[in-house]
Design a protein around this motif. Structure first.
Motif, PDB file in Angstrom:
ATOM      1  N   LEU A   1       0.827  -1.213   0.000  1.00 26.26           N
ATOM      2  CA  LEU A   1       0.000   0.000   0.000  1.00 26.26           C
ATOM      3  C   LEU A   1       0.857   1.257   0.000  1.00 26.26           C
ATOM      4  O   LEU A   1       0.545   2.240  -0.674  1.00 26.26           O
ATOM      5  N   GLY A   2       1.945   1.221   0.765  1.00 24.20           N
ATOM      6  CA  GLY A   2       2.814   2.385   0.833  1.00 24.20           C
ATOM      7  C   GLY A   2       2.171   3.534   1.589  1.00 24.20           C
ATOM      8  O   GLY A   2       1.006   3.476   2.003  1.00 24.20           O
ATOM      9  N   SER A   3       2.906   4.604   1.762  1.00 22.84           N
ATOM     10  CA  SER A   3       2.413   5.752   2.552  1.00 22.84           C
ATOM     11  C   SER A   3       1.216   6.419   1.887  1.00 22.84           C
ATOM     12  O   SER A   3       0.252   6.794   2.554  1.00 22.84           O
ATOM     13  N   SER A   4       1.231   6.532   0.563  1.00 20.29           N
ATOM     14  CA  SER A   4       0.115   7.195  -0.116  1.00 20.29           C
ATOM     15  C   SER A   4      -1.154   6.352  -0.003  1.00 20.29           C
ATOM     16  O   SER A   4      -2.262   6.875   0.187  1.00 20.29           O
ATOM     17  N   GLY A   5      -0.980   5.016  -0.101  1.00 16.84           N
ATOM     18  CA  GLY A   5      -2.136   4.139   0.025  1.00 16.84           C
ATOM     19  C   GLY A   5      -2.733   4.174   1.426  1.00 16.84           C
ATOM     20  O   GLY A   5      -3.954   4.134   1.590  1.00 16.84           O
ATOM     21  N   ILE A   6      -1.880   4.215   2.440  1.00 17.57           N
ATOM     22  CA  ILE A   6      -2.351   4.292   3.829  1.00 17.57           C
ATOM     23  C   ILE A   6      -3.120   5.585   4.061  1.00 17.57           C
ATOM     24  O   ILE A   6      -4.184   5.595   4.694  1.00 17.57           O
ATOM     25  N   ILE A   7      -2.599   6.693   3.514  1.00 17.66           N
ATOM     26  CA  ILE A   7      -3.276   7.991   3.680  1.00 17.66           C
ATOM     27  C   ILE A   7      -4.631   7.971   2.977  1.00 17.66           C
ATOM     28  O   ILE A   7      -5.631   8.460   3.506  1.00 17.66           O
ATOM     29  N   GLN A   8      -4.655   7.406   1.773  1.00 17.33           N
ATOM     30  CA  GLN A   8      -5.935   7.306   1.052  1.00 17.33           C
ATOM     31  C   GLN A   8      -6.928   6.446   1.830  1.00 17.33           C
ATOM     32  O   GLN A   8      -8.113   6.775   1.931  1.00 17.33           O
ATOM     33  N   LEU A   9      -6.446   5.347   2.400  1.00 20.30           N
ATOM     34  CA  LEU A   9      -7.296   4.461   3.196  1.00 20.30           C
ATOM     35  C   LEU A   9      -7.825   5.196   4.425  1.00 20.30           C
ATOM     36  O   LEU A   9      -9.005   5.087   4.768  1.00 20.30           O
ATOM     37  N   ALA A  10      -6.965   5.969   5.075  1.00 16.93           N
ATOM     38  CA  ALA A  10      -7.350   6.676   6.300  1.00 16.93           C
ATOM     39  C   ALA A  10      -8.405   7.742   6.041  1.00 16.93           C
ATOM     40  O   ALA A  10      -9.146   8.128   6.953  1.00 16.93           O
ATOM     41  N   SER A  11      -8.501   8.223   4.796  1.00 13.12           N
ATOM     42  CA  SER A  11      -9.484   9.260   4.470  1.00 13.12           C
ATOM     43  C   SER A  11     -10.916   8.743   4.500  1.00 13.12           C
ATOM     44  O   SER A  11     -11.868   9.521   4.423  1.00 13.12           O
ATOM     45  N   ASN A  12     -11.080   7.422   4.631  1.00 11.68           N
ATOM     46  CA  ASN A  12     -12.418   6.828   4.637  1.00 11.68           C
ATOM     47  C   ASN A  12     -13.059   6.787   6.023  1.00 11.68           C
ATOM     48  O   ASN A  12     -14.168   6.276   6.171  1.00 11.68           O
ATOM     49  N   LEU A  13     -12.375   7.299   7.038  1.00 11.19           N
ATOM     50  CA  LEU A  13     -12.906   7.217   8.397  1.00 11.19           C
ATOM     51  C   LEU A  13     -12.603   8.497   9.156  1.00 11.19           C
ATOM     52  O   LEU A  13     -11.483   9.003   9.103  1.00 11.19           O
ATOM     53  N   THR A  14     -13.611   9.026   9.838  1.00  9.47           N
ATOM     54  CA  THR A  14     -13.419  10.244  10.619  1.00  9.47           C
ATOM     55  C   THR A  14     -13.026   9.905  12.056  1.00  9.47           C
ATOM     56  O   THR A  14     -13.320   8.820  12.557  1.00  9.47           O
ATOM     57  N   VAL A  15     -12.406  10.871  12.718  1.00 12.04           N
ATOM     58  CA  VAL A  15     -12.038  10.690  14.126  1.00 12.04           C
ATOM     59  C   VAL A  15     -13.297  10.529  14.976  1.00 12.04           C
ATOM     60  O   VAL A  15     -13.338   9.702  15.895  1.00 12.04           O
TER      61      VAL A  15
END
Length: 402
Positions: free
Chosen positions: A134-148
């Motif tokens: 996934l790499g760093s860009s993939g992790i960031i994209q994945l993280a954008s799917n969930l709010t705090v």
């Protein structure tokens, strides 16, 4: 055909705590029976310890049942996520594992798991294979799917946040990675414990986000109670049955559970059908079957599963010999008492004597024993545990104190 489909669905629903999207579950089972279409059932295992106890095997038993009805099991080893640490149900961040720890535990875990699962219908997969990519860009994209805010809806996180207990950002990432596993594997069903609900639902959500045109069924299993029938089975609590326990120890531990808990173990651990279990229940209720005999069947089945066919019967014979040497009957009536119950009242409650006065006289005469030790203190009170209470040479009962 329709009868077989209904029986299969009933067996799958057996013992479950919750199923989300049971309509799709039925469709998957129906497609297998009618069109011979296989489907994929995922279960994730973090190799946090090398040894399993029966509590861990509840999920494995359900996976084996799915294999019987057309599933190919995706046995997911969370080698990548184990190095982050799953916070589910924890009040503090779990210590991550080293790569060496993970690899050591995986070998033991899978060896034990295949005593239950059909190896030919199982794909052992490692999420490090795709999560590393996934790499760093993939992790960031994945993280954008969930709010705090959504993450803090989780009970364990909300409690820690309210009490100012630190929450690492990596812990927020964990459920997203578990959900992404379901995207990569294109799982049709994911099963897990009730403490995993948030993470399991994340798989459904991400499959929708990534346009998989399907969302996995979520099936949750309850936590198995330990030998005490109260706390969850745990090595730290000492109320567990390990799958690597010696046959005689394993047999004796199963026999030590209460008659009530026995049915719970049958439901979650036995390969016997619902119909077979119901027939045994009826036999116990109408007194054509003694609970001890039924419990022996469960113990033999479990010992055979982990030590080979015949090991259970051998353990049963050895157990009978030991009891015979101690002149203790192998079939005992069971009584459940409250913690702190006095010895005199216990004898009355267990139908050994009609009155406490008679109990006191028997005690003075040296006729009362607990676990074959003579009791002379009429102020003795029972604490939590299991005991054999005896009056004279022929009157025995099993006492369970909660």
């Amino acid at each position: 055909m329709e009868t077989k489909i209904k029986e299969a669905i009933a067996e799958i629903q057996r013992g479950t705590a919750e199923i989300i999207d049971d309509t799709r579950l039925e469709k998957l089972i129906r497609n297998y029976f009618e069109n011979n279409e296989i489907f994929y059932v995922k279960a994730g295992f973090d190799p946090t310890a090398p040894d399993l106890h029966l509590g861990h095997t509840v999920l494995l038993q359900k996976l084996a049942l799915f294999q019987k009805y057309g599933a190919r099991v995706q046995f997911l080893i969370g080698d990548f996520t184990a190095m982050i640490g799953d916070p589910s149900g924890k009040n503090a961040m779990r210590k991550p594992l080293s790569k060496e720890d993970v690899l050591k535990n995986i070998e033991s875990y899978t060896t034990q798991a295949f005593k239950i699962l059909d190896k030919e219908k199982t794909d052992v997969v490692y999420n490090d294979d795709w999560l590393q990519k996934l790499g760093s860009s993939g992790i960031i994209q994945l993280a954008s799917n969930l709010t705090v805010a959504r993450m803090l809806e989780r009970d364990d996180f909300s409690k820690r946040y309210a009490s100012n207990t630190p929450i690492a950002v990596s812990e927020f990432i964990y459920p997203l990675l578990q959900g992404y596993d379901s995207v990569h594997l294109q799982s049709d069903i994911e099963i897990g414990g009730t403490d995993q609900k948030f993470n399991l639902l994340m798989g459904r959500q991400l499959q929708k986000v990534y346009n998989l045109k399907k969302q996995q069924v979520v099936l949750m299993m309850p936590i198995l109670e330990g030998l005490d029938g109260v706390q969850k089975m745990s090595k730290s609590l000492g109320n567990y049955i390990g799958v690597t326990d010696e046959p005689n120890d394993m047999f004796g531990k199963v026999l030590s559970i209460s008659d009530e808990l026995m049915w719970r173990y049958f439901e979650l651990l036995s390969s016997k059908t619902l119909k077979e279990i119901e027939e045994m229940k009826e036999g116990v209720e109408n007194k054509t079957l003694h609970p001890k005999k039924v419990k022996e069947l469960l113990a033999i089945e479990i010992v055979d599963r982990y030590h080979g066919l015949g090991a259970g019967s051998n353990a049963a014979e050895e157990f009978t010999k030991i009891f015979a040497k101690k002149d203790i009957p192998t079939e005992l009536d069971e009584y459940i008492l409250e913690n702190g119950t006095g010895i005199l009242q216990a004898m009355v409650d267990c139908n050994l004597v009609p009155t406490t006065s008679q109990a006191r006289r028997d005690m003075k005469g040296g006729a009362v024993k607990i676990d074959q030790e003579k009791i002379e203190d009429d102020k003795y009170c029972f604490e939590a545990g299991e005991f054999i209470l005896q009056k004279g040479k022929k009157n025995f009962v099993k006492v369970i104190v909660k």
